[in-house]
Enzyme design. Structure first.
Site, PDB file in Angstrom:
ATOM      1  N   HIS A  17      -6.501  -0.097   6.404  1.00 48.40           N
ATOM      2  CA  HIS A  17      -6.558  -1.315   7.307  1.00 48.40           C
ATOM      3  C   HIS A  17      -7.871  -1.017   8.037  1.00 48.40           C
ATOM      4  CE1 HIS A  17      -2.520  -1.429   6.857  1.00 48.40           C
ATOM      5  NE2 HIS A  17      -1.607  -0.486   7.539  1.00 48.40           N
ATOM      6  N   LYS A  42       0.948  -1.100  -0.159  1.00 48.64           N
ATOM      7  CA  LYS A  42      -0.111   0.006  -0.011  1.00 48.64           C
ATOM      8  C   LYS A  42       0.736   1.207   0.107  1.00 48.64           C
ATOM      9  CE  LYS A  42      -0.651   1.262   5.081  1.00 48.64           C
ATOM     10  NZ  LYS A  42      -0.320   2.648   4.685  1.00 48.64           N
TER      11      LYS A  42
END
Length: 516
Positions: A269, A177
């Site tokens: 997340h 990411k």
């Protein structure tokens, strides 16, 4: 030849074979090519995780690791970098025979990420590993590099033929990411990457999904009859998902000032944790089945109409972190004095499904907060009737199931119990399950699990591009709303629990944030 690693038994191997728990899951012949081997992630997480997998006996004898970076190193120079990283950060004991066997497969290719000659050398190196190390034409390319280089590296892999497997072999790419900067850039990146590698060969790493406690959330919900009947709007008042850090940005100003807390943490997340918390039972624990249920949740998430009241942002100012005086965000090295980047973000979301109608999900993330903790708190409604006097229950709160993701992995349940004595007085107590106290076998570090899954080709823990794009659709309006405001985020003192606006967000709903 060096001695082979000692066999791994079920008693101390946490990465077991899914069909026969007595057997470890061992990767077949393969190599990993790691771009960005000089970076902090590679040195502190990836290289140690590869050694730990080898030490547990979970890598094939001919496994090879190829480093790629703009350095004039020989193979032995790269081996020393890996050695130092392993010595400093590995979670398993250092065993010389394991190290010697692993180091035989180390190679280094110098070059820039856009250098065709370097990729031609990489292709020759990979072919040499197939011939000499028996890697069988199976190679994973780990892109531990700035996001701006994802697309160029994939295109160079394609141009050099490295992305094209022979029949019966595989090539996979691993991307860290962030997956884009917004919805549009995520779609562009996905189109480029999946134009080079098939969707099933693209592994987007969200290391939180590799944590044992995150996976235990699925076991908690779907392996136990006691939780699922109350996991809905009839019994749940609200859900709080928190990722609090007690550190600042460290040396990441160049990255963080372009991203901020919402993009850095909430988009990936926390929305993944929301999806796992709110999803319906999958028909099986397979990649497609789990992803299908997560995508349904993300597609059903709605933002409130008034984003001023449903969101909050802040920026840490100087203050005390424990007994240490720490600087504010604008005083950190490399931060633009005119920055409007948030280091704290909170948002209230609704999940518009039959199960969760009317239940708010509160997500918050921030740096320089009161303590380091990541948790999911499912807070239940109050009992409809209490046959006690008001004074007997004046300290009684709401029941809650709290899944602690880090640092003390486990589950806590909060409920009311009678205080010992002659009077009826009910007070909150907690019942705690901790991984460390309940299991003798050690939990693998998240990157161990995820790297092994890449080599095995098992993708349940990796989000597909549909999940990434749905997450950006949720977050983009929040980012755009803050940008239109044209004002810097309000300050909060380091060591506290965020700006006043975050507490006001909860107070408007008659609730308060948990103090972990």
């Amino acid at each position: 030849m060096p001695d082979s690693p000692a066999p791994v038994t079920a008693e101390h191997n946490p990465l077991r074979h899914p069909d026969d728990k007595r057997l470890p899951r061992i990767a077949g012949p393969c190599s990993m090519v790691m771009f960005g081997v000089t970076g902090d992630l590679a040195r502190t997480k990836l290289m140690p995780a590869i050694y730990d997998l080898a030490n547990r006996g979970l890598l094939p004898p001919g496994f090879s690791l190829v480093g790629f970076a703009r350095r004039e190193w020989a193979d032995q120079d790269f081996a020393k970098v890996v050695h130092d990283s392993v010595r400093a950060h590995a979670r398993t004991e250092f065993r010389e025979e394991v190290w010697r066997s692993l180091a035989e497969g180390f190679r280094f290719v110098p070059g820039a990420f856009d250098d065709p000659d370097a990729f031609d050398l990489l292709a020759r190196t990979v072919r040499e590993l197939d011939d000499r190390r028996g890697t069988g034409g199976n190679h994973a390319f780990y892109l531990s590099i700035p996001p701006a280089w994802f697309a160029p590296v994939c295109e160079r892999l394609q141009a050099s033929g490295l992305s094209d497997p022979r029949p019966g072999t595989w090539r996979r790419v691993v991307i860290e990411k962030p997956f884009g900067h917004d919805l549009e850039s995520a779609q562009e990146l996905n189109a480029i990457v999946e134009g080079v590698f098939p969707p099933d060969s693209v592994f987007r790493i969200d290391h939180y999904l590799g944590k044992e406690t995150v996976q235990n959330l699925l076991a908690l919900r779907f392996a136990n009859q006691m939780f699922e009947p109350i996991w809905n709007s009839h019994y749940v008042d609200h859900v709080q998902i928190t990722m609090a850090e007690d550190i600042g940005i460290g040396g990441r100003a160049g990255y963080y000032d372009e991203v901020g807390a919402a993009r850095d943490v909430i988009q990936n997340h926390l929305l993944q944790l929301l999806a796992l918390t709110a999803m319906e039972p999958p028909v099986a624990f397979t990649a497609d089945a789990v992803r299908a249920e997560k995508e349904k949740v993300l597609a059903s998430v709605r933002l409130p109409d008034d984003l001023d009241e449903a969101t909050a942002r802040g920026r840490y100012a100087e203050g005390w972190q424990g007994d240490v005086r720490v600087p504010g965000y604008l005083d950190e090295d490399g931060v633009d004095p005119g920055s409007t980047t948030e280091t704290y973000a909170a948002v209230r979301l609704g999940v518009h499904t039959r199960r969760w109608a009317g239940v708010p999900f509160y997500l918050r993330a921030g740096k320089r907060l009161g303590k380091r903790v990541t948790e999911i708190a499912v807070v239940l409604k109050r009992a409809p009737h209490l046959p006690f006097t008001d004074t007997a229950t004046e300290e009684l709160g709401q029941n809650a199931v709290v899944i602690r993701v880090q640092p003390d992995e486990g589950v806590t349940m909060r409920f009311g119990s009678k205080v010992p004595g002659s009077q009826m007085e009910v007070r909150d107590v907690t019942m705690d399950f901790g991984y460390g106290a309940s299991f003798t076998e050690s939990s693998p570090e998240a990157y161990e699990r995820l790297i092994l899954d890449v080599l095995l080709g098992e993708p349940p823990l990796f989000p597909r591009h549909e999940e990434v794009e749905l997450s950006w659709k949720i977050l983009d309006p929040v980012i755009e709303h803050w940008a239109r405001a044209g004002t810097p985020p309000p300050d909060y003192a380091a060591g506290t629990w965020g700006p006043d606006s975050a507490h006001e967000l909860m107070a408007r709903d008659g609730r308060t944030w948990r103090l972990p």
